[in-house]
Design a protein around this motif. Structure first.
Motif, PDB file in Angstrom:
ATOM      1  N   LYS A   1       0.838  -1.211   0.000  1.00 42.98           N
ATOM      2  CA  LYS A   1       0.000   0.000   0.000  1.00 42.98           C
ATOM      3  C   LYS A   1       0.871   1.259   0.000  1.00 42.98           C
ATOM      4  CE  LYS A   1      -3.983  -2.031   2.310  1.00 42.98           C
ATOM      5  NZ  LYS A   1      -4.772  -2.088   3.543  1.00 42.98           N
TER       6      LYS A   1
ATOM      7  N   ASN B   1       1.561   4.257  -3.258  1.00 45.94           N
ATOM      8  CA  ASN B   1       1.423   5.703  -3.117  1.00 45.94           C
ATOM      9  C   ASN B   1       2.742   6.458  -3.275  1.00 45.94           C
ATOM     10  OD1 ASN B   1      -1.327   5.513  -2.596  1.00 45.94           O
ATOM     11  ND2 ASN B   1      -0.986   5.177  -0.412  1.00 45.94           N
ATOM     12  N   ASN B   2       3.873   5.817  -2.948  1.00 45.62           N
ATOM     13  CA  ASN B   2       5.137   6.545  -2.878  1.00 45.62           C
ATOM     14  C   ASN B   2       6.140   6.240  -3.970  1.00 45.62           C
ATOM     15  OD1 ASN B   2       4.176   7.691  -0.588  1.00 45.62           O
ATOM     16  ND2 ASN B   2       5.346   6.427   0.814  1.00 45.62           N
ATOM     17  N   LYS B   3       6.121   5.044  -4.524  1.00 43.90           N
ATOM     18  CA  LYS B   3       7.117   4.619  -5.520  1.00 43.90           C
ATOM     19  C   LYS B   3       8.531   4.791  -4.979  1.00 43.90           C
ATOM     20  CE  LYS B   3       3.966   3.742  -8.562  1.00 43.90           C
ATOM     21  NZ  LYS B   3       3.382   2.425  -8.467  1.00 43.90           N
TER      22      LYS B   3
END
Length: 107
Positions: free
Chosen positions: A49, A53-55
């Motif tokens: 998760k 969202n952050n890569k």
């Protein structure tokens, strides 16, 4: 229509009575009752998760490390093998249904 539903119910009853399905259920229960393995799986889900969202490469590396750790458990390996066999069985059933439906609806 009731006859079709009963035949489908029979098919799924037969699947649930199969050795493959029963083995899958047993292994899945053992897996779910293993706190170490479930903790790793939950960590992987949490990091996935975050990664979505952050890569962040460090998060992806952490996920890879957790999968490596998870794959060292023979119980998890057994689960994957049986799950794949069951998926193949279900895929074959799906293919038969699709072919029958296509034949019925074809002009």
């Amino acid at each position: 229509m009731n006859n079709i539903e009963s035949k489908i119910d029979e098919l799924f009853d037969e699947l649930e009575d199969s050795k493959l399905y029963k083995n899958y259920v047993k292994v899945k229960e053992k897996l779910e009752n293993n706190n170490e393995i479930m903790s790793i799986i939950n960590d992987i889900k949490r990091y996935q998760k975050i990664s979505a969202n952050n890569k962040d490469k460090s998060v992806d590396d952490k996920i890879k490390d957790l999968y490596d750790k998870l794959n060292h458990y023979p119980l998890y390996q057994s689960y994957l093998i049986i799950k794949e066999e069951l998926e193949e069985e279900l895929f074959m059933i799906k293919e038969v249904f699709e072919k029958c439906f296509k034949d019925i609806l074809e002009l």
